[in-house]
Design a protein around this motif. Structure first.
Motif, PDB file in Angstrom:
ATOM      1  N   VAL A  13       0.859  -1.175   0.000  1.00  5.73           N
ATOM      2  CA  VAL A  13       0.000   0.000   0.000  1.00  5.73           C
ATOM      3  C   VAL A  13       0.901   1.231   0.000  1.00  5.73           C
ATOM      4  N   LEU A  14       0.626   2.147  -0.903  1.00  9.10           N
ATOM      5  CA  LEU A  14       1.350   3.411  -0.957  1.00  9.10           C
ATOM      6  C   LEU A  14       0.491   4.486  -0.308  1.00  9.10           C
ATOM      7  N   VAL A  15       0.995   5.084   0.760  1.00  7.23           N
ATOM      8  CA  VAL A  15       0.312   6.161   1.475  1.00  7.23           C
ATOM      9  C   VAL A  15       0.898   7.479   0.981  1.00  7.23           C
ATOM     10  N   VAL A  16       0.025   8.349   0.449  1.00  9.36           N
ATOM     11  CA  VAL A  16       0.467   9.620  -0.116  1.00  9.36           C
ATOM     12  C   VAL A  16      -0.190  10.761   0.643  1.00  9.36           C
ATOM     13  N   ASP A  17       0.625  11.528   1.357  1.00 10.60           N
ATOM     14  CA  ASP A  17       0.116  12.660   2.133  1.00 10.60           C
ATOM     15  C   ASP A  17       1.267  13.619   2.369  1.00 10.60           C
ATOM     16  N   ASP A  18       0.998  14.913   2.316  1.00 15.28           N
ATOM     17  CA  ASP A  18       2.054  15.891   2.546  1.00 15.28           C
ATOM     18  C   ASP A  18       2.378  16.075   4.029  1.00 15.28           C
ATOM     19  N   VAL A  43       0.704  12.207   9.446  1.00 22.66           N
ATOM     20  CA  VAL A  43      -0.341  11.339   8.889  1.00 22.66           C
ATOM     21  C   VAL A  43       0.297  10.129   8.229  1.00 22.66           C
ATOM     22  N   ARG A  44       1.363  10.345   7.468  1.00 21.58           N
ATOM     23  CA  ARG A  44       2.053   9.221   6.818  1.00 21.58           C
ATOM     24  C   ARG A  44       2.531   8.221   7.862  1.00 21.58           C
ATOM     25  N   GLU A  45       3.115   8.713   8.947  1.00 19.82           N
ATOM     26  CA  GLU A  45       3.661   7.815   9.964  1.00 19.82           C
ATOM     27  C   GLU A  45       2.560   7.039  10.690  1.00 19.82           C
ATOM     28  N   LEU A  91      -0.550   6.414   9.724  1.00 19.55           N
ATOM     29  CA  LEU A  91      -1.219   5.490   8.808  1.00 19.55           C
ATOM     30  C   LEU A  91      -0.316   4.305   8.466  1.00 19.55           C
ATOM     31  N   SER A  92       0.953   4.555   8.283  1.00 20.48           N
ATOM     32  CA  SER A  92       1.896   3.477   7.998  1.00 20.48           C
ATOM     33  C   SER A  92       1.963   2.484   9.151  1.00 20.48           C
ATOM     34  N   LEU A  93       2.075   2.998  10.368  1.00 17.64           N
ATOM     35  CA  LEU A  93       2.108   2.122  11.543  1.00 17.64           C
ATOM     36  C   LEU A  93       0.802   1.346  11.703  1.00 17.64           C
ATOM     37  N   ALA A  94      -0.321   2.029  11.509  1.00 19.10           N
ATOM     38  CA  ALA A  94      -1.625   1.378  11.670  1.00 19.10           C
ATOM     39  C   ALA A  94      -1.825   0.258  10.655  1.00 19.10           C
ATOM     40  N   LEU A  95      -1.478   0.505   9.402  1.00 17.64           N
ATOM     41  CA  LEU A  95      -1.682  -0.512   8.367  1.00 17.64           C
ATOM     42  C   LEU A  95      -0.683  -1.661   8.503  1.00 17.64           C
ATOM     43  N   SER A  96       0.541  -1.351   8.888  1.00 15.98           N
ATOM     44  CA  SER A  96       1.546  -2.403   9.090  1.00 15.98           C
ATOM     45  C   SER A  96       1.175  -3.312  10.257  1.00 15.98           C
ATOM     46  N   ALA A  97       0.602  -2.728  11.296  1.00 15.34           N
ATOM     47  CA  ALA A  97       0.204  -3.512  12.467  1.00 15.34           C
ATOM     48  C   ALA A  97      -1.046  -4.338  12.199  1.00 15.34           C
ATOM     49  N   PHE A  98      -1.879  -3.872  11.273  1.00 16.03           N
ATOM     50  CA  PHE A  98      -3.135  -4.557  10.994  1.00 16.03           C
ATOM     51  C   PHE A  98      -2.927  -5.885  10.273  1.00 16.03           C
ATOM     52  N   ALA A  99      -2.077  -5.889   9.268  1.00 14.11           N
ATOM     53  CA  ALA A  99      -1.921  -7.085   8.428  1.00 14.11           C
ATOM     54  C   ALA A  99      -0.490  -7.166   7.913  1.00 14.11           C
ATOM     55  N   ASP A 100      -0.219  -8.220   7.213  1.00 12.48           N
ATOM     56  CA  ASP A 100       1.091  -8.418   6.610  1.00 12.48           C
ATOM     57  C   ASP A 100       1.175  -7.611   5.316  1.00 12.48           C
ATOM     58  N   TRP A 101       0.980  -6.310   5.462  1.00 10.73           N
ATOM     59  CA  TRP A 101       1.060  -5.412   4.319  1.00 10.73           C
ATOM     60  C   TRP A 101       2.370  -4.646   4.383  1.00 10.73           C
ATOM     61  N   ARG A 102       2.961  -4.464   3.245  1.00 14.95           N
ATOM     62  CA  ARG A 102       4.129  -3.592   3.145  1.00 14.95           C
ATOM     63  C   ARG A 102       3.588  -2.193   2.873  1.00 14.95           C
ATOM     64  N   VAL A 103       3.989  -1.226   3.661  1.00 14.96           N
ATOM     65  CA  VAL A 103       3.499   0.138   3.488  1.00 14.96           C
ATOM     66  C   VAL A 103       4.655   1.028   3.070  1.00 14.96           C
ATOM     67  N   GLU A 104       4.473   1.698   1.945  1.00 15.38           N
ATOM     68  CA  GLU A 104       5.434   2.681   1.467  1.00 15.38           C
ATOM     69  C   GLU A 104       4.765   4.045   1.571  1.00 15.38           C
ATOM     70  N   THR A 105       5.556   5.102   1.620  1.00  8.53           N
ATOM     71  CA  THR A 105       4.981   6.433   1.723  1.00  8.53           C
ATOM     72  C   THR A 105       5.564   7.357   0.662  1.00  8.53           C
ATOM     73  N   ALA A 106       4.774   8.365   0.336  1.00  9.89           N
ATOM     74  CA  ALA A 106       5.200   9.425  -0.580  1.00  9.89           C
ATOM     75  C   ALA A 106       4.661  10.743  -0.035  1.00  9.89           C
ATOM     76  N   ALA A 107       5.467  11.790  -0.140  1.00 11.33           N
ATOM     77  CA  ALA A 107       5.093  13.091   0.405  1.00 11.33           C
ATOM     78  C   ALA A 107       4.246  13.918  -0.552  1.00 11.33           C
ATOM     79  N   GLY A 108       4.080  13.453  -1.779  1.00 10.17           N
ATOM     80  CA  GLY A 108       3.296  14.219  -2.745  1.00 10.17           C
ATOM     81  C   GLY A 108       2.935  13.401  -3.964  1.00 10.17           C
ATOM     82  N   GLY A 109       2.127  14.010  -4.815  1.00  9.61           N
ATOM     83  CA  GLY A 109       1.606  13.320  -5.988  1.00  9.61           C
ATOM     84  C   GLY A 109       2.642  12.936  -7.018  1.00  9.61           C
ATOM     85  N   ALA A 110       3.589  13.827  -7.288  1.00  4.14           N
ATOM     86  CA  ALA A 110       4.612  13.507  -8.292  1.00  4.14           C
ATOM     87  C   ALA A 110       5.421  12.289  -7.862  1.00  4.14           C
ATOM     88  N   GLU A 111       5.774  12.241  -6.583  1.00  2.00           N
ATOM     89  CA  GLU A 111       6.506  11.090  -6.057  1.00  2.00           C
ATOM     90  C   GLU A 111       5.664   9.817  -6.148  1.00  2.00           C
TER      91      GLU A 111
END
Length: 120
Positions: A5-10, A14-16, A18-38
């Motif tokens: 799951v890619l979490v995109v938020d400036d 919020v990124r942190e 959401l990343s912790l919440a989703l990683s703790a919920f399931a065996d999901w790999r969570v990546e983050t991006a600070a903006g739309g272009a990224e």
């Protein structure tokens, strides 16, 4: 199967959270991006199974980001997570759902898994 799951938020907080919440919920790999272009670049590299996207971001806002993603990744599920008052037209752009901020960190994984039809 591990999903990415890619979490995109400036907002880095919020990124942190959401990343912790989703990683703790399931065996999901969570990546983050600070903006739309990224986000568009990361999705272009492959390996992203779903995107959680903010609407209001500087530069590429969520609407522009989704339009660009749809050009090359028409089937990629995108869920907006936003505090924006104006969410009109997001479904027409191809958003799977629009969830409101603030969100419940303990319930967001279940909510997202249900929308994506993924087992937790």
């Amino acid at each position: 199967m591990t999903r990415t799951v890619l979490v995109v938020d400036d907002d880095p907080d919020v990124r942190e959270v959401l990343s912790l919440a989703l990683s703790a919920f399931a065996d999901w790999r969570v990546e983050t991006a600070a903006g739309g272009a990224e986000a568009v670049l990361r999705c272009g590299s492959g390996g992203v199974d779903a995107v959680v996207l903010d609407v209001e971001m500087p530069g590429y806002d969520g609407r522009r980001t989704l339009r660009e993603l749809r050009g090359a990744h028409a089937a990629l599920p995108v869920v907006f997570l936003t505090a924006a008052a104006d969410t009109t037209g997001l479904a027409e752009l191809g958003a799977l759902a629009v969830l409101a901020k603030p969100f419940d960190p303990l319930g967001i994984g279940t909510r997202l898994a249900g929308l994506l039809r993924w087992d937790g």
